[in-house]
Scaffold this motif. Structure first.
Motif, PDB file in Angstrom:
ATOM      1  N   LEU A 239       0.879  -1.533   0.179  1.00  0.00           N
ATOM      2  CA  LEU A 239       0.002  -0.085  -0.006  1.00  0.00           C
ATOM      3  C   LEU A 239       0.868   1.333   0.214  1.00  0.00           C
ATOM      4  O   LEU A 239       0.266   2.273  -0.149  1.00  0.00           O
ATOM      5  N   GLY A 240       2.330   1.323   0.494  1.00  0.00           N
ATOM      6  CA  GLY A 240       2.903   2.275   0.743  1.00  0.00           C
ATOM      7  C   GLY A 240       2.929   2.867   1.867  1.00  0.00           C
ATOM      8  O   GLY A 240       2.512   2.850   2.384  1.00  0.00           O
ATOM      9  N   LEU A 241       4.781   2.957   2.767  1.00  0.00           N
ATOM     10  CA  LEU A 241       4.580   3.099   4.292  1.00  0.00           C
ATOM     11  C   LEU A 241       5.414   4.594   3.407  1.00  0.00           C
ATOM     12  O   LEU A 241       5.584   5.019   2.654  1.00  0.00           O
ATOM     13  N   ALA A 242       5.168   4.876   4.826  1.00  0.00           N
ATOM     14  CA  ALA A 242       5.946   6.558   4.854  1.00  0.00           C
ATOM     15  C   ALA A 242       6.800   6.765   4.930  1.00  0.00           C
ATOM     16  O   ALA A 242       7.438   5.581   5.559  1.00  0.00           O
ATOM     17  N   PRO A 243       7.334   7.800   4.822  1.00  0.00           N
ATOM     18  CA  PRO A 243       9.068   7.913   4.843  1.00  0.00           C
ATOM     19  C   PRO A 243       9.183   7.638   6.452  1.00  0.00           C
ATOM     20  O   PRO A 243       8.631   8.406   7.197  1.00  0.00           O
ATOM     21  N   GLY A 244      10.581   6.677   6.446  1.00  0.00           N
ATOM     22  CA  GLY A 244      11.597   6.402   7.647  1.00  0.00           C
ATOM     23  C   GLY A 244      10.067   5.372   8.293  1.00  0.00           C
ATOM     24  O   GLY A 244      10.443   4.944   9.713  1.00  0.00           O
ATOM     25  N   ALA A 245       8.955   4.526   7.413  1.00  0.00           N
ATOM     26  CA  ALA A 245       8.402   3.938   8.260  1.00  0.00           C
ATOM     27  C   ALA A 245       9.486   2.319   8.789  1.00  0.00           C
ATOM     28  O   ALA A 245       9.974   1.609   7.723  1.00  0.00           O
ATOM     29  N   SER A 246       9.901   2.147   9.551  1.00  0.00           N
ATOM     30  CA  SER A 246       9.783   0.463   9.867  1.00  0.00           C
ATOM     31  C   SER A 246       9.590  -0.176  11.203  1.00  0.00           C
ATOM     32  O   SER A 246       8.931   0.623  12.086  1.00  0.00           O
ATOM     33  N   VAL A 247       9.827  -1.657  10.960  1.00  0.00           N
ATOM     34  CA  VAL A 247       9.750  -2.677  12.249  1.00  0.00           C
ATOM     35  C   VAL A 247      10.186  -1.641  13.117  1.00  0.00           C
ATOM     36  O   VAL A 247      10.182  -2.260  14.322  1.00  0.00           O
ATOM     37  N   ASP A 248      11.604  -1.439  12.705  1.00  0.00           N
ATOM     38  CA  ASP A 248      12.199  -1.193  14.074  1.00  0.00           C
ATOM     39  C   ASP A 248      12.260  -0.041  14.305  1.00  0.00           C
ATOM     40  O   ASP A 248      12.434  -0.038  16.115  1.00  0.00           O
ATOM     41  N   ASN A 249      10.675   0.260  14.344  1.00  0.00           N
ATOM     42  CA  ASN A 249      10.042   1.599  15.367  1.00  0.00           C
ATOM     43  C   ASN A 249       9.248   1.342  15.880  1.00  0.00           C
ATOM     44  O   ASN A 249       8.735   2.589  17.294  1.00  0.00           O
ATOM     45  N   LEU A 250       9.353   0.010  16.393  1.00  0.00           N
ATOM     46  CA  LEU A 250       8.290  -0.790  17.648  1.00  0.00           C
ATOM     47  C   LEU A 250       9.459  -0.708  19.167  1.00  0.00           C
ATOM     48  O   LEU A 250      10.850  -1.908  18.876  1.00  0.00           O
ATOM     49  N   THR A 251       8.627  -0.378  19.890  1.00  0.00           N
ATOM     50  CA  THR A 251       9.154  -1.183  20.859  1.00  0.00           C
ATOM     51  C   THR A 251       8.142  -1.878  22.071  1.00  0.00           C
ATOM     52  O   THR A 251       7.472  -0.440  21.811  1.00  0.00           O
ATOM     53  N   VAL A 252       9.031  -2.387  22.754  1.00  0.00           N
ATOM     54  CA  VAL A 252       7.795  -3.026  23.729  1.00  0.00           C
ATOM     55  C   VAL A 252       8.595  -3.052  25.194  1.00  0.00           C
ATOM     56  O   VAL A 252       9.197  -2.983  25.439  1.00  0.00           O
ATOM     57  N   ALA A 253       7.571  -2.119  26.069  1.00  0.00           N
ATOM     58  CA  ALA A 253       8.045  -1.964  26.959  1.00  0.00           C
ATOM     59  C   ALA A 253       7.556  -2.693  28.269  1.00  0.00           C
ATOM     60  O   ALA A 253       6.780  -4.020  28.117  1.00  0.00           O
ATOM     61  N   ASP A 254       8.063  -2.898  29.843  1.00  0.00           N
ATOM     62  CA  ASP A 254       7.637  -3.718  30.052  1.00  0.00           C
ATOM     63  C   ASP A 254       7.228  -3.545  31.835  1.00  0.00           C
ATOM     64  O   ASP A 254       6.278  -3.861  32.124  1.00  0.00           O
ATOM     65  N   THR A 255       7.314  -2.338  31.604  1.00  0.00           N
ATOM     66  CA  THR A 255       5.634  -2.111  32.135  1.00  0.00           C
ATOM     67  C   THR A 255       4.738  -0.702  31.327  1.00  0.00           C
ATOM     68  O   THR A 255       4.946  -0.479  30.834  1.00  0.00           O
ATOM     69  N   LEU A 256       3.352  -0.864  31.910  1.00  0.00           N
ATOM     70  CA  LEU A 256       2.221   0.388  31.574  1.00  0.00           C
ATOM     71  C   LEU A 256       3.180   1.382  31.891  1.00  0.00           C
ATOM     72  O   LEU A 256       2.669   2.227  30.798  1.00  0.00           O
TER      73      LEU A 256
END
Ligand SMILES: NC(=O)C1=CN([C@@H]2O[C@H](COP(=O)(O)OP(=O)(O)OC[C@H]3O[C@@H](n4cnc5c(N)ncnc54)[C@H](O)[C@@H]3O)[C@@H](O)[C@H]2O)C=CC1
Ligand SMILES: C[N+](C)(C)CC(=O)CC(=O)[O-]
Length: 314
Positions: free
Chosen positions: A59-76
């Protein structure tokens, strides 16, 4: 902060819908922090994002879009402390929502809008425990949120109008199609319509009047083909021929009172549950959920492109 300036989004709850939101926001170029208390949540979330990424890339990613921009946090608290927008997608259980929204409210910087994916609760009943309920809204998405554009936005009695306006603008900037409601309606708009169909489908299966396969075919081979472009109202405007909706209502209005519909939902007995589950397994014909998801995503993209083309040419 202006909605267009948001860069960091937090997603709380990372199942089917929370994970879908994560995929959507990543594809639109946001930095996303997710939190979910389940021990296997991160692995599930990354699988969901990886499965969605080919469709999103097409569909087309936005500039800079990456799965590497995901952080999974340990706490809320870690997940939301730097967030500029929060989307909550925890299980549909009022006690969980009340408690969680109060915790999110306490940990999220002042003035940041917090939105709930709830598919049925009103914000009024969910924001009861929040210290700053004025910035909480419902932002009801559709599965999968990374493909289906619609978000229904509505506040509760203690939500301030600015938060509803801000959320609507943010979702638009983030590539969604928004319907803003000025009052709380059970089921919002789309689920109220969907639930009417769902209730009738369950009645028909419970009474042996139709099978799961027949019910699905009645929509995919029938009215479902018209709805992507016209919706139910314009569809019936055409049912009136040259007389349009006026003729349609004069002609078919009296039959509205025919006993086509049943007002109460049927009892969800074990037998009905089993019949629905078996019927869906038969209809899936051996295709796994992952295979069905990939097939659905390809079909939704094809339909969206076809509609775009028709609109462009008309
Ligand atoms: N599944 C659907 O088609 C749609 C669901 N929704 C709404 O989205 C929300 C989430 O539904 P689904 O994603 O389908 O459910 P799900 O069961 O797939 O995911 C729920 C997630 O919440 C996590 N969770 C459990 N307790 C939690 C807590 N206290 N705090 C944060 N996370 C917690 C679970 O580990 C799970 O990963 C619900 O409010 C639902 O009504 C909205 C639109 C469509
Ligand atoms: C099944 N559901 C009621 C949770 C569905 C929705 O809320 C919206 C959708 O994706 O159809």
């Amino acid at each position: 902060m202006e909605p267009a300036d948001v860069r960091r989004v937090a997603c709380v709850g990372a199942g089917v819908i929370g994970g879908g939101w994560v995929a959507h926001f990543l594809a639109k170029g946001y930095e996303v922090t997710a939190w979910d208390p389940a021990p296997d949540a991160e692995a599930r979330l990354r699988r969901l994002v990886d499965a969605a990424w080919p469709a999103l890339t097409e569909l087309g990613l936005a500039p800079g879009a990456s799965v590497d921009n995901l952080t999974v946090a340990d706490t809320l608290e870690t997940a939301v402390r730097d967030a500029e927008f929060v989307q909550e997608s925890a299980p549909e259980d009022l006690d969980i929502k009340r408690d969680l929204l109060a915790r999110i409210d306490a940990a999220t910087p002042a003035g940041v809008v917090v939105s709930s994916s709830t598919s049925g609760y009103g914000m009024t009943e969910m924001q009861t425990e929040c210290a700053t309920p004025q910035r909480l809204v419902v932002g009801h998405p559709f599965n999968p949120p990374y493909l289906i554009p619609l978000v229904e936005v509505v506040g509760g009695e203690r939500t301030r109008p600015w938060a509803v306006r801000w959320a609507a603008e943010f979702f638009e900037v983030a590539g969604k199609s928004v319907i803003t409601m000025d009052r709380e309606v059970p089921g919002f708009i789309a689920n109220r319509l969907q639930e009417a169909i769902w209730r009738e489908a369950l009645h028909m299966v419970a009474n042996g009047e139709a099978t799961v396969e027949q019910i699905d075919a009645s929509i995919t081979e029938g009215p479902g083909l018209r709805w992507p472009l016209l919706g139910p109202c314009l569809t019936f405007h055409l049912a009136g021929g040259e007389g349009g909706m006026a003729h349609m209502l004069d002609h078919f209005g009296p039959s509205l009172k025919s006993p086509w519909t049943r007002l109460e939902a049927p009892e969800l007995t074990e037998e009905l549950r089993d019949r629905m589950v078996r019927g869906c397994e038969d209809a899936a014909g051996g295709r796994s959920i992952a295979e069905l998801v990939a097939e659905r995503d390809r079909a939704v993209i094809a339909v969206m492109r076809a509609i775009e083309e028709v609109r462009r040419k008309s």
